[in-house]
Design a protein around this motif. Structure first.
Motif: not given
Length: 217
Positions: A147-153, A181-189
């Motif tokens: 959905e185009p309105q989705l965003r992370l907060t 978002p206030q902060s965003f951290t991403e990692m892969s395994i």
């Protein structure tokens, strides 16, 4: 460790007694971390201890136990089959708002979701818009229109498995809006276990999740 479930789960693999939405603890300690865990769709379809022929046993009870073992109060429930993502996200938003109303600081609230549960968590983040509530997204993004309105907060940690052919995509595109978002951290395994990497509380993902949940940020 504290586990709070409307649907009683024995950590020795007894079946869940009923289906429904988890209620909140009757007594809340605002200083504790309150963690809402949203399971994958397989639990909706096959019950609380399901086995997938490709990925093996989904050990729901063991995951909850591991999430609680550093002192968090873990809140979870087995969803009904074919649960509507938007409707259930609304239920979780109401749970978060009730925790806050009862005095739990937003920074002490974490919503953790895997697969379909991760999709629900994304919707909760988009609906809630509270900058200090935290979210952990596990294998939550895949190549399909959203959905185009989705965003992370809020404060967000995303973890995906590089061999996952179902939901091995980055969630970073959800941060590319004017409201970020206030902060965003991403990692892969990279376990080679595809979607099943998150079926048990493996240290590859559980360790980083617990470190992030109980860290100072």
């Amino acid at each position: 460790m504290k586990l709070w479930l409307t649907l009683l789960i024995s950590l020795f693999a007894a079946p869940i007694a009923a289906q429904g939405t988890a209620t909140l603890p009757t007594t809340l300690d605002p200083n504790e971390t309150h963690l809402i865990y949203l399971h994958g769709r397989i639990v909706e379809d096959l019950g609380p201890r399901p086995t997938d022929p490709r990925f093996g046993l989904y050990d729901y009870a063991a995951i909850l136990e591991a999430l609680a073992n550093r002192g968090a109060t873990v809140i979870s429930s087995q969803r009904k089959p074919n649960t509507n993502v938007n409707e259930y996200a609304g239920i979780v938003v109401a749970q978060v708002e009730e925790l806050i109303r009862q005095g739990v600081p937003p920074k002490n609230i974490v919503v953790v979701g895997f697969s379909k549960g991760g999709d629900i968590a994304i919707h909760v983040s988009s609906f809630l818009r509270r900058p200090h509530v935290r979210f952990v997204l596990l294998a939550a993004c895949w190549p399909r229109p959203r959905e185009p309105q989705l965003r992370l907060t809020g404060r967000v940690l995303s973890i995906y498995e590089t061999s996952d052919t179902l939901a091995g995509d980055s969630c970073e595109p959800l941060t590319q809006h004017s409201e970020k978002p206030q902060s965003f951290t991403e990692m892969s395994i990279s376990t080679g276990l595809s979607h099943g990497a998150f079926y048990t509380p493996a240290k590859d993902w559980m360790g980083p999740v617990l470190d992030w949940v109980h860290g100072s940020d």
